[in-house]
Design a protein around this motif. Structure first.
Motif, mmCIF file in Angstrom:
data_model
loop_
_atom_site.group_PDB
_atom_site.id
_atom_site.type_symbol
_atom_site.label_atom_id
_atom_site.label_comp_id
_atom_site.label_asym_id
_atom_site.label_seq_id
_atom_site.Cartn_x
_atom_site.Cartn_y
_atom_site.Cartn_z
ATOM 1 N N UNK A 73 31.453 3.378 -40.271
ATOM 2 C CA UNK A 73 30.658 2.969 -41.437
ATOM 3 C C UNK A 73 29.818 1.728 -41.135
ATOM 4 N N UNK A 74 30.416 0.777 -40.405
ATOM 5 C CA UNK A 74 29.717 -0.473 -40.135
ATOM 6 C C UNK A 74 28.492 -0.285 -39.239
ATOM 7 N N UNK A 75 28.635 0.558 -38.222
ATOM 8 C CA UNK A 75 27.572 0.613 -37.234
ATOM 9 C C UNK A 75 26.323 1.322 -37.718
ATOM 10 N N UNK A 76 26.359 1.966 -38.884
ATOM 11 C CA UNK A 76 25.135 2.564 -39.424
ATOM 12 C C UNK A 76 24.520 1.688 -40.509
ATOM 13 N N UNK A 304 22.821 17.915 -39.255
ATOM 14 C CA UNK A 304 22.398 16.510 -39.261
ATOM 15 C C UNK A 304 22.904 15.812 -40.522
ATOM 16 N N UNK A 305 22.760 16.477 -41.671
ATOM 17 C CA UNK A 305 23.221 15.891 -42.932
ATOM 18 C C UNK A 305 24.740 15.714 -42.930
ATOM 19 N N UNK A 306 25.466 16.661 -42.317
ATOM 20 C CA UNK A 306 26.918 16.533 -42.234
ATOM 21 C C UNK A 306 27.318 15.299 -41.447
ATOM 22 N N UNK A 307 26.675 15.082 -40.316
ATOM 23 C CA UNK A 307 27.004 13.908 -39.501
ATOM 24 C C UNK A 307 26.696 12.617 -40.246
ATOM 25 N N UNK A 308 25.595 12.629 -40.996
ATOM 26 C CA UNK A 308 25.244 11.439 -41.774
ATOM 27 C C UNK A 308 26.310 11.168 -42.835
ATOM 28 N N UNK A 309 26.779 12.221 -43.497
ATOM 29 C CA UNK A 309 27.836 12.052 -44.493
ATOM 30 C C UNK A 309 29.135 11.583 -43.846
#
Length: 406
Positions: A73-76, A304-309
């Motif tokens: 969570x932090x690194x994004x 892509x959306x899954x990885x973002x979530x």
């Protein structure tokens, strides 16, 4: 360059916060709102240095340097860079390795390249003293921040305190803006509440071969009123409470050839190691061969959306991971008949889908790093979350849509 950089020793910051709020330095005793914490650090750094923020570097330890859910969570987050050292266990205690060296290297490199005019250090370790002195020699103003100590004394190296250009103490009021102590009952943490879904999964019937072996050993379970074996009383070869694929594989005959197995023998979890009797032309039961995997149902845009979530909202709890996977699989099914077919297989997940589920869970740092396997209890929790989500969807589809009697 007129801007500031913040270097955070997460072990010091969160350990000292836990001591202050919970009375002991264990990070498991606190909950952290990382978004609020990062925002608070940024605002305080810009106010103290009177310079815009370039970046916050978050230094922490992780087993085998594998990012944990909080690191993901932090690194994004904007203007946040995560640097991980190793986390090792010695004499029953966890210790960070390589974090101080990484902070020292980053500090001296920033100063040497004149990347900033001010550096904020949130740490208490005296090993950073040479880096601090080097930064000062390159014309960088060093601000040293401490977390208010629970006993009112220093929780930082006195040498660091003496060399810093500016000092600030992050007091209890500031810390509680993003950190809370977990509420505990009495002195010890309350035992985890048993989840009925996990109990139901553990109650899956044993293969007949394992039951026969248990009967020969005098450890066969007593049937309940429905004629089914009681899950919590089942004994596996080797005296374990729940038989594993390894236990079932041990029922093979001597030598390299397996003993004769019943035609209907199956493993409880067909993606685990061990033998599985499969039918059909491709070696898979006909009733599961038509079930599509999540990968087949997912487009490139959805992937892509899954990885973002995954890296922004999924916390990584095993039960939650199973729910997320099941929800995506159900939402993308072209036909509801697949969901109905899967529901009839409870509590066994078809091996292709189950293997995909466990590989997905491994992304969240759920592997037991000594042998690259997911902990047994976590595997049960992952599958329990999967079945809970399936059950909720199936129940909704079968719920009456009109008033009673229509």
């Amino acid at each position: 360059m007129d801007r500031c950089v913040v270097l955070v020793d997460a072990g010091y910051l969160l350990g000292a916060a836990a001591s202050l709020l919970a009375g002991e330095p264990s990070r498991s005793r606190i909950t952290v709102d990382h978004a609020a914490l990062i925002q608070g650090l940024r605002e305080r750094a810009e106010a103290d240095t009177e310079q815009p923020l370039l970046r916050i570097y978050w230094f922490d330890g992780a087993p085998d340097r594998v990012p944990q859910p909080e690191h993901r969570r932090l690194r994004v987050m904007p203007r946040v860079t995560v640097r991980l050292g190793a986390l090792t266990r010695s004499d029953g205690r966890w210790a960070q390795k390589g974090v101080d060296a990484a902070m020292h290297a980053e500090l001296t490199e920033l100063a040497r390249n004149r990347a900033c005019s001010d550096v904020v250090l949130v740490t208490g370790d005296g090993d950073l003293l040479p880096g601090l002195m080097s930064a000062k020699e390159h014309g960088v103003a060093v601000h040293l921040w401490a977390v208010q100590a629970a006993d009112g004394d220093y929780n930082q190296s006195e040498d660091l305190v003496a060399e810093a250009d500016e000092r600030r103490v992050l007091d209890r009021a500031w810390i509680t803006g993003a950190v809370r102590a977990k509420e505990l009952t009495g002195v010890c943490a309350p035992p985890p509440v048993p989840r009925p879904e996990i109990a139901a999964i553990l109650s899956a019937p044993l293969p007949e071969s394992a039951l026969a072996e248990a009967t020969r050993n005098g450890t066969a379970p007593t049937p309940n009123g429905n004629g089914a074996a009681a899950a919590h009383t089942q004994a596996a070869p080797g005296g374990k409470g729940v038989p594993t694929p390894k236990d079932l594989a041990s029922l093979r005959g001597p030598g390299t050839q397996p003993a004769q197995q019943p035609a209907n023998a199956t493993l409880r979890w067909s993606s685990d190691r061990g033998w599985v009797e499969r039918g059909g032309p491709l070696g898979e039961p006909a009733e599961t061969a038509s079930l599509p995997t999540l990968a087949l149902l997912t487009s490139a845009e959805q992937r892509w959306a899954d990885r973002e979530e995954d890296i922004t909202t999924v916390g990584g709890d095993p039960f939650e991971v199973g729910q997320v996977f099941a929800r995506r699989w159900m939402e993308r099914l072209p036909e509801t008949v697949h969901l109905q077919k899967l529901s009839t297989m409870y509590p066994r997940i078809p091996h292709r889908i189950d293997g995909e589920l466990l590989r997905y869970a491994a992304r969240f740092g759920l592997l037991a790093h000594k042998d690259d396997q997911i902990d047994e209890h976590d595997r049960y929790a992952i599958r329990a979350g999967f079945w809970r989500e399936i059950d909720v969807r199936a129940a909704a589809e079968h719920a009456p849509t009109g008033p009673a009697g229509e």
